[in-house]
Design a protein around this motif. Sequence first.
Motif, PDB file in Angstrom:
ATOM      1  N   ARG A   1      49.326  69.416  78.396  1.00 16.98           N
ATOM      2  CA  ARG A   1      49.882  70.048  79.588  1.00 16.98           C
ATOM      3  C   ARG A   1      51.370  69.732  79.542  1.00 16.98           C
ATOM      4  NH1 ARG A   1      48.773  74.263  82.828  1.00 16.98           N
ATOM      5  NH2 ARG A   1      49.509  73.938  84.966  1.00 16.98           N
ATOM      6  N   THR A   2      52.203  70.722  79.244  1.00 15.78           N
ATOM      7  CA  THR A   2      53.567  70.449  78.823  1.00 15.78           C
ATOM      8  C   THR A   2      54.580  71.371  79.483  1.00 15.78           C
ATOM      9  OG1 THR A   2      54.988  70.266  76.852  1.00 15.78           O
ATOM     10  CG2 THR A   2      53.303  71.986  76.817  1.00 15.78           C
ATOM     11  N   LEU A   3      55.806  70.883  79.581  1.00 17.41           N
ATOM     12  CA  LEU A   3      56.912  71.689  80.078  1.00 17.41           C
ATOM     13  C   LEU A   3      57.635  72.386  78.923  1.00 17.41           C
ATOM     14  CD1 LEU A   3      58.324  72.253  82.864  1.00 17.41           C
ATOM     15  CD2 LEU A   3      59.994  70.510  82.200  1.00 17.41           C
ATOM     16  N   GLN A   4      57.578  71.756  77.749  1.00 22.21           N
ATOM     17  CA  GLN A   4      58.262  72.317  76.583  1.00 22.21           C
ATOM     18  C   GLN A   4      57.717  71.709  75.305  1.00 22.21           C
ATOM     19  OE1 GLN A   4      62.644  72.869  76.463  1.00 22.21           O
ATOM     20  NE2 GLN A   4      62.630  71.375  74.803  1.00 22.21           N
ATOM     21  N   ILE A   5      57.578  72.552  74.286  1.00 20.43           N
ATOM     22  CA  ILE A   5      57.276  72.096  72.929  1.00 20.43           C
ATOM     23  C   ILE A   5      58.424  72.536  72.038  1.00 20.43           C
ATOM     24  CG2 ILE A   5      55.726  72.291  70.944  1.00 20.43           C
ATOM     25  CD1 ILE A   5      53.469  72.888  72.972  1.00 20.43           C
ATOM     26  N   SER A   6      59.009  71.594  71.317  1.00 19.70           N
ATOM     27  CA  SER A   6      60.111  71.900  70.412  1.00 19.70           C
ATOM     28  C   SER A   6      59.739  71.504  68.993  1.00 19.70           C
ATOM     29  CB  SER A   6      61.383  71.166  70.838  1.00 19.70           C
ATOM     30  OG  SER A   6      61.875  71.677  72.058  1.00 19.70           O
ATOM     31  N   VAL A   7      60.096  72.369  68.037  1.00 16.47           N
ATOM     32  CA  VAL A   7      59.799  72.137  66.625  1.00 16.47           C
ATOM     33  C   VAL A   7      61.119  72.232  65.868  1.00 16.47           C
ATOM     34  CG1 VAL A   7      58.456  72.863  64.627  1.00 16.47           C
ATOM     35  CG2 VAL A   7      57.519  73.175  66.939  1.00 16.47           C
ATOM     36  N   GLY A   8      61.604  71.092  65.408  1.00 21.58           N
ATOM     37  CA  GLY A   8      62.928  71.040  64.804  1.00 21.58           C
ATOM     38  C   GLY A   8      62.919  71.000  63.296  1.00 21.58           C
ATOM     39  N   ASN A   9      63.841  71.755  62.704  1.00 20.05           N
ATOM     40  CA  ASN A   9      64.139  71.643  61.279  1.00 20.05           C
ATOM     41  C   ASN A   9      65.427  70.849  61.098  1.00 20.05           C
ATOM     42  OD1 ASN A   9      64.121  72.453  58.359  1.00 20.05           O
ATOM     43  ND2 ASN A   9      65.983  73.533  58.988  1.00 20.05           N
ATOM     44  N   GLY A  10      66.424  71.096  61.958  1.00 17.20           N
ATOM     45  CA  GLY A  10      67.676  70.360  61.919  1.00 17.20           C
ATOM     46  C   GLY A  10      67.668  69.230  62.926  1.00 17.20           C
ATOM     47  N   ARG A  11      68.874  68.769  63.302  1.00 14.58           N
ATOM     48  CA  ARG A  11      68.970  67.647  64.239  1.00 14.58           C
ATOM     49  C   ARG A  11      69.380  68.091  65.637  1.00 14.58           C
ATOM     50  NH1 ARG A  11      72.578  62.460  62.752  1.00 14.58           N
ATOM     51  NH2 ARG A  11      70.981  62.346  61.132  1.00 14.58           N
TER      52      ARG A  11
ATOM     53  N   LEU B   1      57.050  67.755  75.917  1.00  8.40           N
ATOM     54  CA  LEU B   1      57.408  67.073  77.164  1.00  8.40           C
ATOM     55  C   LEU B   1      56.255  67.209  78.157  1.00  8.40           C
ATOM     56  CD1 LEU B   1      61.117  68.263  77.606  1.00  8.40           C
ATOM     57  CD2 LEU B   1      60.283  66.178  76.512  1.00  8.40           C
ATOM     58  N   GLU B   2      55.405  66.213  78.214  1.00  4.72           N
ATOM     59  CA  GLU B   2      54.189  66.274  79.021  1.00  4.72           C
ATOM     60  C   GLU B   2      54.396  65.543  80.331  1.00  4.72           C
ATOM     61  OE1 GLU B   2      51.071  65.172  76.263  1.00  4.72           O
ATOM     62  OE2 GLU B   2      51.869  66.616  74.807  1.00  4.72           O
ATOM     63  N   ILE B   3      55.315  66.091  81.121  1.00  3.18           N
ATOM     64  CA  ILE B   3      55.672  65.509  82.403  1.00  3.18           C
ATOM     65  C   ILE B   3      55.093  66.366  83.517  1.00  3.18           C
ATOM     66  CG2 ILE B   3      57.761  64.400  81.542  1.00  3.18           C
ATOM     67  CD1 ILE B   3      59.376  66.720  82.467  1.00  3.18           C
ATOM     68  N   SER B   4      54.836  65.742  84.657  1.00  2.00           N
ATOM     69  CA  SER B   4      54.156  66.445  85.742  1.00  2.00           C
ATOM     70  C   SER B   4      55.107  67.120  86.710  1.00  2.00           C
ATOM     71  CB  SER B   4      53.253  65.471  86.510  1.00  2.00           C
ATOM     72  OG  SER B   4      54.021  64.383  86.999  1.00  2.00           O
ATOM     73  N   HIS B   5      56.379  66.684  86.715  1.00  2.00           N
ATOM     74  CA  HIS B   5      57.337  67.245  87.663  1.00  2.00           C
ATOM     75  C   HIS B   5      58.699  67.349  86.989  1.00  2.00           C
ATOM     76  CE1 HIS B   5      59.892  67.580  91.283  1.00  2.00           C
ATOM     77  NE2 HIS B   5      58.815  68.097  91.848  1.00  2.00           N
ATOM     78  N   TRP B   6      59.430  68.420  87.330  1.00  2.00           N
ATOM     79  CA  TRP B   6      60.716  68.660  86.680  1.00  2.00           C
ATOM     80  C   TRP B   6      61.695  67.518  86.875  1.00  2.00           C
ATOM     81  CZ3 TRP B   6      64.946  68.544  89.787  1.00  2.00           C
ATOM     82  CH2 TRP B   6      64.770  68.828  91.149  1.00  2.00           C
ATOM     83  N   ALA B   7      61.552  66.757  87.955  1.00  2.00           N
ATOM     84  CA  ALA B   7      62.494  65.662  88.230  1.00  2.00           C
ATOM     85  C   ALA B   7      62.446  64.605  87.126  1.00  2.00           C
ATOM     86  CB  ALA B   7      62.195  65.035  89.583  1.00  2.00           C
ATOM     87  N   GLU B   8      61.290  64.463  86.466  1.00  2.00           N
ATOM     88  CA  GLU B   8      61.178  63.496  85.376  1.00  2.00           C
ATOM     89  C   GLU B   8      62.079  63.864  84.214  1.00  2.00           C
ATOM     90  OE1 GLU B   8      57.050  62.183  84.437  1.00  2.00           O
ATOM     91  OE2 GLU B   8      56.515  63.632  85.982  1.00  2.00           O
ATOM     92  N   LEU B   9      62.373  65.153  84.096  1.00  2.00           N
ATOM     93  CA  LEU B   9      63.222  65.605  82.991  1.00  2.00           C
ATOM     94  C   LEU B   9      64.638  65.056  83.129  1.00  2.00           C
ATOM     95  CD1 LEU B   9      63.306  67.318  80.439  1.00  2.00           C
ATOM     96  CD2 LEU B   9      63.872  69.299  81.838  1.00  2.00           C
TER      97      LEU B   9
END
Length: 294
Positions: free
Chosen positions: A186-196, A220-228
Motif C-alpha cells: 500500500r504505497t504512495l510512490q514506487i520508484s525504479v532507478g537506473n541513475g542516481r 513509500l508505504e506511508i499512511s499519510h502525506w504528512a509523513e513524506l
Amino acid sequence: MITKTAMLLVNKRARNGAGRIDDVIELLRNGGMEVIEPHVNEQDSFADVIRRNADTCDLVIVGGGDGTMNTAAPGLADTKLPFGILPLGTANDLARTLGLPASPLEAAKVILGGVTRELDLGDVNGHLYFNVASIGFSAELARILTSEAKKRWGKLGYGVAASRLLAQSRPFTAFIEHDGIIEQARTLQISVGNGRFYGGGMTVETSAQPDDGRLDVYSLEISHWAELIALLPALRRGTQGRWKNVRAFSTTGLTVRTRRSHAVNADGEIVTRTPATFKIRRRAVTVFVSEGSE
C-alpha cells in the motif's frame, strides 16, 4: 589533426534552450570539430533524427534537460554513436549524476576532452530511460508540471507543484513481482532507478551509479502525506531505504501491477501505464564525461 563531425541537436523548448549557443559551437569548431545541425521536422523525435543522420557524423551532442535526453535515448542506443550533453534543462539530473559542469560552455570542453563512459539504460514497457521511472506521486507531479511552468519557475516549479499535489495524494495498492517473489504494498510512490538523481535533486539510492548493472527500487508505504515531509531529507540523500515505512531493494528486473491503471513517469515524462515491466539494458549508450569520472 583528425576532424570529427558532431550532430548538434538542441531542444529550443528546454528551459535554457532558446539562448544563443554560438560560443559553444565556436569552441567546438576551434577544438577541431565539425558541427552539423540537421533539420528537425515538427513530428520528429530526436531519436528519429539521430537514426536518419547517423551515417553523417561521428558523435551526437544533445542540448536540453532530462526529458530531451530521454527522447534521444532510443536513437543513441540503436546507432551506438557516443553523445555529449549540453545541460540546458530545468533539473539536468543526468548531467549531475555524471558530474558534468552546469555551464554549457564548460560541458562542451568535456566533449572535446574525448573521455567516454558506457551507461546502462532502464526499460519500462519498452520505453528507455536514464534516471528514474516512477508510479504514483512523482508521475502525477510530472503530469501537472507543464513545460511552461518549468521554464518560468525552474526548480522552484517542482516545489510549488508538489505542495499543491501532496494534500490530494492517496496511497494505492500495488503488487511488486521480482526475484521470484510477489509483494503486496500500500504505497504512495514506487520508484525504479537506473541513475542516481531525479526530480530536481532527489536521490534514488545513495550509492547508485548508471553503469552498476542494477535497478534500485523503493516504495513509500506511508499512511499519510504528512509523513513524506519528514522523509524529504532522506529522499534528497538517498537514504530513505533505512526508514521502516519504505521498502527498498536492488534487482535486474521487476513487474508492478495495480488494481487501477496508473501512469508511469520516466525522466520526467509520462511514457506508459501499469502493468509495468522494468528491465535493464547493460552498456546501452556511450557518453562523454570529465576526466576521472566514476
